[in-house]
Design an enzyme around this catalytic site. Structure first.
Site, PDB file in Angstrom:
ATOM      1  N   LYS A   1      46.017  40.012  35.415  1.00  0.00           N
ATOM      2  CA  LYS A   1      45.051  39.031  35.925  1.00  0.00           C
ATOM      3  C   LYS A   1      45.877  37.949  36.621  1.00  0.00           C
ATOM      4  CE  LYS A   1      40.980  36.581  35.595  1.00  0.00           C
ATOM      5  NZ  LYS A   1      39.568  36.930  35.506  1.00  0.00           N
TER       6      LYS A   1
ATOM      7  N   LYS B   1      33.585  42.357  34.016  1.00  0.00           N
ATOM      8  CA  LYS B   1      34.835  42.816  34.646  1.00  0.00           C
ATOM      9  C   LYS B   1      35.949  43.038  33.635  1.00  0.00           C
ATOM     10  CE  LYS B   1      35.810  39.616  37.568  1.00  0.00           C
ATOM     11  NZ  LYS B   1      34.778  38.649  37.120  1.00  0.00           N
TER      12      LYS B   1
ATOM     13  N   GLY C   1      35.717  36.400  39.485  1.00  0.00           N
ATOM     14  CA  GLY C   1      34.413  36.413  40.137  1.00  0.00           C
ATOM     15  C   GLY C   1      34.289  37.525  41.157  1.00  0.00           C
TER      16      GLY C   1
END
Length: 213
Positions: A33, A16, A108
Site C-alpha cells: 500500500k 479493497k 479510494g
C-alpha cells in the site's frame, strides 16, 4: 518481470483491502500500500499481514503514512508533506518480486489525487500495472462502476476484471456485461474475517486462469 496488479475501487469503503488480501493469498504475491492515510484506524498493511497464511508473501512498508483520514493530497498538505510519485515508482521497482506478482492497493478510486499534479489513474499508468476493480452494491454504485470502467478503457489500462464484495445483487451481471470486463468472483459479507476466510475466498476467485505475467 512479474506483473503488478493494482487494486482500485469504485469508491471508498467497498472492500479493497479484504480483496487485496484474498488476491495476495491466492497468488502468493507480495502486497504493498504505497500511500496510507488515516493512521488512527491502523494501516491496511497490518490488516493484510494478519490475514495471510502462506509462507511466501511479503507485506512491504508504505512509502507514505499520513495521519488524516483524507485523500492523499489533502492529508499530505495538512502535514506539510509532498508526495513524490517518482520516488514511489522507484520504490515499486525495488520491491517487485522476480517470480511473483506485486499486489498494490490504491487509496479510494481512480480520480483520487496523490498530489496537485497526479491522480491515481496516472499513477497506475506509470506503474504499468493491470487493474482489478472492486465494486459493492449501493445506491449509485452502477454509475460509479461504469464510470470507472469507462475511464480505464479510455486510458488504455489493462483490466483483469471485477471482484464484487458484500451482499449479492443482480446488478453485478449487468455491470460485467456493460463493461466488457471479466467477472473474477465475489467476496461475501461475513461476521468473521480471518485467515481461513481469506484463503477460502481467494481460492474461489478466477485468478489463475487470468494472464498476469
Amino acid at each position: 518481470m512479474s506483473q503488478r496488479i493494482f487494486i482500485t475501487g469504485i469508491g471508498t469503503g467497498v472492500g479493497k483491502t479484504l480483496t487485496a488480501a484474498c488476491i495476495t493469498e491466492a497468488l502468493q504475491a507480495d502486497y504493498w500500500k504505497p500511500v496510507q492515510t488515516g493512521l488512527k484506524e491502523g494501516t491496511d498493511t497490518d490488516t493484510v499481514r494478519g490475514l495471510l497464511s502462506n509462507p511466501v508473501s511479503v507485506c512491504h512498508r508504505e512509502a507514505y503514512c499520513l495521519e488524516e483520514p483524507a485523500s492523499p493530497h489533502l492529508a499530505a498538505r495538512m502535514e506539510e508533506v509532498t508526495i513524490n510519485v517518482k520516488r514511489i515508482i522507484e520504490v515499486a521497482e525495488s520491491l517487485q518480486p522476480a517470480n511473483r506478482p506485486l499486489v498494490i492497493e490504491g487509496a479510494g478510486g481512480l480520480m483520487v489525487p496523490l498530489n496537485e499534479q497526479t491522480f491515481t489513474i496516472d499513477f497506475i499508468q506509470q506503474l504499468q500495472a493491470k487493474v482489478i476493480i472492486v465494486a459493492q452494491n449501493y445506491l449509485g454504485s452502477i454509475n460509479h462502476a461504469l464510470l470507472t470502467a469507462r475511464v480505464l478503457k479510455h486510458s488504455g489500462i489493462p483490466v483483469m476484471g471485477w471482484v464484487f464484495s458484500g451482499d449479492y445483487h443482480s446488478n453485478e451481471e449487468e455491470v460485467v456485461s456493460w463493461s466488457g470486463f471479466p467477472h473474477l468472483g465475489r467476496i461475501p459479507r461475513t461476521p468473521l474475517v480471518d485467515k481461513a476466510f481469506v484463503k477460502e475466498q481467494g481460492d474461489k476467485l478466477s485468478l489463475r486462469t487470468t494472464t498476469y505475467f
